[in-house]
Motif scaffolding. Structure first.
Motif, PDB file in Angstrom:
ATOM      1  N   ARG A 107     -45.707  48.544  -2.196  1.00  0.00           N
ATOM      2  CA  ARG A 107     -45.811  46.989  -2.027  1.00  0.00           C
ATOM      3  C   ARG A 107     -47.094  46.700  -0.971  1.00  0.00           C
ATOM      4  NH1 ARG A 107     -41.718  43.818  -4.070  1.00  0.00           N
ATOM      5  NH2 ARG A 107     -39.888  45.092  -4.678  1.00  0.00           N
ATOM      6  N   THR A 108     -47.462  47.550  -0.144  1.00  0.00           N
ATOM      7  CA  THR A 108     -48.570  46.957   0.598  1.00  0.00           C
ATOM      8  C   THR A 108     -49.995  46.927  -0.022  1.00  0.00           C
ATOM      9  OG1 THR A 108     -49.281  49.597   1.060  1.00  0.00           O
ATOM     10  CG2 THR A 108     -47.600  48.574   2.607  1.00  0.00           C
ATOM     11  N   THR A 109     -50.003  47.558  -1.356  1.00  0.00           N
ATOM     12  CA  THR A 109     -51.177  47.458  -2.017  1.00  0.00           C
ATOM     13  C   THR A 109     -51.060  45.838  -2.718  1.00  0.00           C
ATOM     14  OG1 THR A 109     -50.295  47.999  -3.959  1.00  0.00           O
ATOM     15  CG2 THR A 109     -51.051  49.771  -2.627  1.00  0.00           C
ATOM     16  N   SER A 112     -52.701  40.673   0.575  1.00  0.00           N
ATOM     17  CA  SER A 112     -54.027  40.257   0.864  1.00  0.00           C
ATOM     18  C   SER A 112     -54.638  41.103   2.075  1.00  0.00           C
ATOM     19  CB  SER A 112     -54.355  38.683   1.042  1.00  0.00           C
ATOM     20  OG  SER A 112     -53.932  38.491   2.306  1.00  0.00           O
ATOM     21  N   ALA A 113     -56.047  41.094   2.282  1.00  0.00           N
ATOM     22  CA  ALA A 113     -56.787  41.711   3.296  1.00  0.00           C
ATOM     23  C   ALA A 113     -56.272  41.074   4.507  1.00  0.00           C
ATOM     24  CB  ALA A 113     -58.120  41.484   3.447  1.00  0.00           C
ATOM     25  N   TYR A 114     -55.830  39.768   4.862  1.00  0.00           N
ATOM     26  CA  TYR A 114     -55.508  39.133   5.942  1.00  0.00           C
ATOM     27  C   TYR A 114     -53.941  39.555   5.994  1.00  0.00           C
ATOM     28  CZ  TYR A 114     -53.120  35.254   8.465  1.00  0.00           C
ATOM     29  OH  TYR A 114     -52.615  34.591   9.680  1.00  0.00           O
ATOM     30  N   GLY A 115     -52.979  39.741   4.847  1.00  0.00           N
ATOM     31  CA  GLY A 115     -51.840  40.190   5.159  1.00  0.00           C
ATOM     32  C   GLY A 115     -51.701  41.548   5.726  1.00  0.00           C
ATOM     33  N   ALA A 238     -57.010  38.895  12.698  1.00  0.00           N
ATOM     34  CA  ALA A 238     -56.369  38.714  11.279  1.00  0.00           C
ATOM     35  C   ALA A 238     -57.313  38.117  10.317  1.00  0.00           C
ATOM     36  CB  ALA A 238     -55.011  37.841  11.399  1.00  0.00           C
ATOM     37  N   THR A 239     -58.174  37.346  10.593  1.00  0.00           N
ATOM     38  CA  THR A 239     -59.171  36.735   9.804  1.00  0.00           C
ATOM     39  C   THR A 239     -60.275  37.634   9.450  1.00  0.00           C
ATOM     40  OG1 THR A 239     -60.840  35.847  11.431  1.00  0.00           O
ATOM     41  CG2 THR A 239     -58.730  34.531  10.625  1.00  0.00           C
TER      42      THR A 239
END
Length: 506
Positions: A107-109, A112-115, A238-239
């Motif tokens: 599920r990690t894939t 989003s990059a932010y998540g 995070a951004t």
């Protein structure tokens, strides 16, 4: 399913009702059973009446009765004539994670990059402490200090004036509150702004999040105080922004170091009471910071989070009031005077940023809750809030005095206290305890039922200066405690310190 041995979905005649494997009651049966077994419906939870459930689901009442009778026969619910059906005690059993039903799925894939960044940055949720601990936590306020009667009186008044039309409101915030905030900031902090520059937010954390999403792109550089407020750092990280830590001393941010930062999009500072060390940013450094930001076209976030608490010192002018290039974003909150649970904060925005921030706020949550805004506007307008601030400042000053006295009493000559002139916490440096043993001291204090917080956790990773490594530093908050508890807590801490410094422990 084991239940099919008792309840034959494939063919069951009861009171003339046929329920088949694909019959109308099957989905309801499986849904309720799953929610009972995974704990969503706790023991004792009342289920809707058969009539209400039938109307809500578009089923016949007899179908719902069959489902409830089957669940009762399995011991999952209890029914009684004329009373509500309830989840039976002991019905729940712990199931494995639902993700286990999907083998091979990473599920990690799907983040989003932010998540993916956010999940690695944000610490776990706070958990209740066991009874008997004395907690020198920074941040929370004592519930007994909240102006309950004043707040409830104003709440009853504003709820009695509820408009006939319940629609979405102005994302900028209640207009009466913004007018009252404008007047309050003028008299309390010397800020001059237009009401349209004010944006009401759900606490300072949302203000930081909006700033990050509106102003930053991945790879942008953000200047932060080091040590500093890590929850702000995490928002920027995070951004995808890169943090550039700038040291802090007894005069606040070391602005001479800014000359080494060639390009930055944003600087985040706590100039009135630097977190966590508690220093003031001097007037010369305030001017230097604004000059640096103006020359580089950078924005400055001024987090004025506990400016109400000053003990015998004169406040410096806010950066926003000194700003002649419209580059300062002023952030304030009522979390440190009323309650962090209200989720009420505000921003004073440069005119050029208003439209973008209001749009981002509207996309995030439309607007802050209406009733608390209207209550706060009432308290600001009639002077109740000012009276409350004066009262709670006296209470916090008494707690601060008790903490300083307890440190002098139980650890005489063994602490160097920093940042006690303002705010709701101070830092106690313990020269006799090496910084490398800081975690050991915290653990030993916890064993003696006192909770303290190491200053090291507020530095950017791998940047703890050598001069602070030589001694342990503890951030001691006092807003949650009373003088007796403060004295007891420091006495226990002193016992832990002695345990660290006596020869047979070396």
């Amino acid at each position: 399913m084991a239940s099919f041995e008792v309840f034959h979905w494939t063919s069951l005649h009861w009171k003339g009702l046929l329920v088949t494997k694909a019959g109308p009651g099957r989905a309801l049966y499986e849904e309720i059973k799953a929610r009972v077994l995974d704990g969503t419906y706790a023991a004792g939870t009342a289920l809707p009446s058969t009539r209400a459930c039938a109307a809500e689901r578009g089923l016949s009442r007899s179908t719902v009765s069959v489902v409830y009778d089957q669940l009762a026969s399995e011991g999952l619910i209890e029914t009684q004539p004329g009373g509500a059906s309830r989840v039976a005690v002991g019905a729940m059993r712990v199931l494995g994670p639902r993700a286990a039903a999907l083998p091979g799925l990473d599920r990690t894939t799907r983040l989003s990059a932010y998540g993916a960044r956010a999940v690695t940055l944000v610490p776990g949720y706070p958990r209740p402490l066991e009874p008997g601990l004395i907690d020198f936590v920074y941040g929370p306020l004592a519930g007994r200090d909240f102006p309950t009667q004043t707040w409830m009186k104003a709440l009853r008044r504003v709820e009695g004036e509820r408009p006939a039309r319940l629609a979405y409101l102005d994302p900028r915030g209640d207009h009466a509150l913004r007018l009252a905030l404008k007047a309050y900031l003028a008299r309390a902090r010397g800020l001059a702004c237009d009401v349209d520059q004010l944006l009401v937010v759900n606490g300072s954390q949302q203000a930081l999040d909006l700033s990050a999403r509106v102003l930053l792109d991945p790879g942008d550089t953000v200047v932060v105080e080091n040590p500093g407020y890590r929850m702000a750092h995490h928002v920027f990280e995070a951004t995808g922004a890169r943090l550039r830590g700038v040291p802090v001393d007894h005069q606040g941010l070391c602005t001479d170091e800014l000359n080494r930062v060639r390009k930055a999009k944003l600087a985040y500072v706590t100039p009135t009471h630097q977190f966590p060390l508690g220093s003031f940013l001097t007037m010369a450094r305030r001017q230097a910071l604004l000059q640096w930001a103006g020359d580089r076209g950078a924005w400055v976030i001024e987090d004025d989070y506990d400016s109400e608490y000053r003990y015998g010192v004169r406040p410096e002018a806010a950066l926003q009031s000194l700003d002649d290039r419209a580059c300062v974003i002023y952030v304030g909150t009522f979390s440190k005077t009323l309650s962090p649970q209200l989720r009420l904060g505000y921003m004073v925005l440069p005119p050029d940023l208003v439209d973008a921030f209001v749009a981002a706020k509207q996309l995030t949550d439309r607007h802050a809750p209406s009733s608390p805004q209207r209550v706060l506007a009432s308290l600001l307008e009639d002077g109740s809030y000012d009276r409350h601030v004066r009262r709670i400042r006296r209470l916090q000053q008494a707690r601060r005095t008790a903490l300083l006295a307890a440190l002098d009493k139980h650890l005489p000559g063994q602490t160097i206290v920093e940042g006690s002139a303002t705010g709701l916490h101070c830092v106690a440096w313990l020269p006799a305890v090496s910084g490398e043993r800081e975690a050991e001291l915290v653990a030993l204090a916890r064993s003696k039922k006192v909770v303290v917080y190491p200053v090291t956790q507020f530095f950017l990773p791998a940047t703890v200066p050598d001069r602070h490594r030589r001694s342990t530093g503890l951030v001691l908050g006092y807003a949650l405690l009373e003088p007796d508890g403060i004295d007891t807590g420091v006495r226990r801490l002193a016992e832990a310190v002695r345990g660290m410094t006596q020869p047979h422990h070396l």
